[in-house]
Motif scaffolding. Sequence first.
Motif, short mmCIF file in Angstrom:
data_model
loop_
_atom_site.label_atom_id
_atom_site.label_comp_id
_atom_site.label_asym_id
_atom_site.label_seq_id
_atom_site.Cartn_x
_atom_site.Cartn_y
_atom_site.Cartn_z
N MET A 64 -57.56 -71.96 48.33
CA MET A 64 -56.89 -72.55 49.49
C MET A 64 -57.25 -74.03 49.63
SD MET A 64 -56.74 -69.51 52.33
CE MET A 64 -58.24 -68.61 52.04
N LEU A 65 -58.50 -74.37 49.39
CA LEU A 65 -58.90 -75.78 49.42
C LEU A 65 -58.14 -76.58 48.37
CD1 LEU A 65 -62.76 -75.41 49.85
CD2 LEU A 65 -61.21 -76.51 51.46
N ASN A 66 -58.05 -76.03 47.17
CA ASN A 66 -57.34 -76.74 46.10
C ASN A 66 -55.89 -77.01 46.47
OD1 ASN A 66 -59.57 -76.86 44.48
ND2 ASN A 66 -58.63 -75.83 42.75
N LEU A 67 -55.21 -76.02 47.03
CA LEU A 67 -53.81 -76.22 47.41
C LEU A 67 -53.68 -77.33 48.45
CD1 LEU A 67 -52.49 -72.55 47.55
CD2 LEU A 67 -52.04 -74.28 45.80
N ALA A 68 -54.57 -77.37 49.41
CA ALA A 68 -54.53 -78.41 50.43
C ALA A 68 -54.83 -79.78 49.83
CB ALA A 68 -55.50 -78.09 51.56
N MET A 69 -55.88 -79.87 49.00
CA MET A 69 -56.24 -81.16 48.41
C MET A 69 -55.17 -81.66 47.45
SD MET A 69 -60.38 -80.91 47.83
CE MET A 69 -60.33 -79.40 46.88
N LEU A 70 -54.60 -80.77 46.66
CA LEU A 70 -53.55 -81.18 45.72
C LEU A 70 -52.29 -81.62 46.45
CD1 LEU A 70 -54.17 -78.45 43.01
CD2 LEU A 70 -54.65 -80.91 42.79
N THR A 71 -52.02 -81.00 47.60
CA THR A 71 -50.91 -81.45 48.43
C THR A 71 -51.17 -82.87 48.91
OG1 THR A 71 -50.36 -79.20 49.13
CG2 THR A 71 -49.60 -81.00 50.56
N GLU A 95 -50.49 -66.57 53.31
CA GLU A 95 -51.65 -67.46 53.34
C GLU A 95 -51.35 -68.77 52.62
OE1 GLU A 95 -55.49 -64.52 53.54
OE2 GLU A 95 -54.30 -64.48 51.69
N ILE A 96 -50.64 -68.70 51.49
CA ILE A 96 -50.24 -69.92 50.78
C ILE A 96 -49.36 -70.77 51.69
CG2 ILE A 96 -48.83 -70.82 48.86
CD1 ILE A 96 -49.89 -68.38 47.21
N LYS A 97 -48.41 -70.13 52.35
CA LYS A 97 -47.52 -70.84 53.27
C LYS A 97 -48.33 -71.51 54.39
CE LYS A 97 -44.11 -68.39 54.81
NZ LYS A 97 -43.23 -67.53 55.62
N ALA A 98 -49.29 -70.79 54.97
CA ALA A 98 -50.10 -71.33 56.06
C ALA A 98 -50.93 -72.53 55.60
CB ALA A 98 -51.02 -70.24 56.62
N VAL A 99 -51.49 -72.45 54.40
CA VAL A 99 -52.26 -73.58 53.86
C VAL A 99 -51.35 -74.79 53.68
CG1 VAL A 99 -53.49 -74.43 51.81
CG2 VAL A 99 -54.05 -72.18 52.74
N LEU A 100 -50.17 -74.57 53.12
CA LEU A 100 -49.25 -75.68 52.89
C LEU A 100 -48.73 -76.27 54.20
CD1 LEU A 100 -47.28 -74.45 49.75
CD2 LEU A 100 -49.33 -75.90 49.86
N LEU A 101 -48.49 -75.44 55.20
CA LEU A 101 -48.09 -75.95 56.50
C LEU A 101 -49.20 -76.78 57.14
CD1 LEU A 101 -46.14 -72.90 57.96
CD2 LEU A 101 -45.19 -75.15 57.38
#
Length: 159
Positions: A64-71, A95-101
């Motif tokens: 989840m951290l990686n998805l947020a940082m890479l965004t 959960e992926i959707k929530a992290v990206l939002l």
Amino acid sequence: MAKDDEALFDKGLPIRRAVLGAEYVDGSMAKADDFMMSFQRATTAIAWGWAWGDPTLDRRTRSMLNLAMLTALGKTPEIKLHVKGALNNGISVDEIKAVLLHATAYCGIPAGLDAFKAAHEVLLAEGALPVKAAKAEKKAAQPKAAPAKAKPAKKKSAK
């Protein structure tokens, strides 16, 4: 490679394979010439042996951290890779959707849009999203065409 680096590489390689998939990792290593192998060894030792190998955070949290940082960084190809990794680590589509939002709120709409598009592509390819729902979402997102104006009737000429 120093002895400590070799130990981190050996620790990181199975973690990297488990998260990203053995086919991807082994393919990257097989394609690497001497120049690129330096990077493969460094990323496996540092990112996967040292960072991911630290037991303080679990793999789900790291995904989840990686998805947020890479965004935040706008690294679309890496987002695609780590969406697949997140699925491998048991992260749900919601959960992926929530992290990206969440990342969109802090990183901005353009960064969020790129991340959502990248994630959507992978989620469809992995079968995590039903294709029918994706088509319905796409259709709903398309702007509605304005109704065509009626053409005036042709006047009949008087004879």
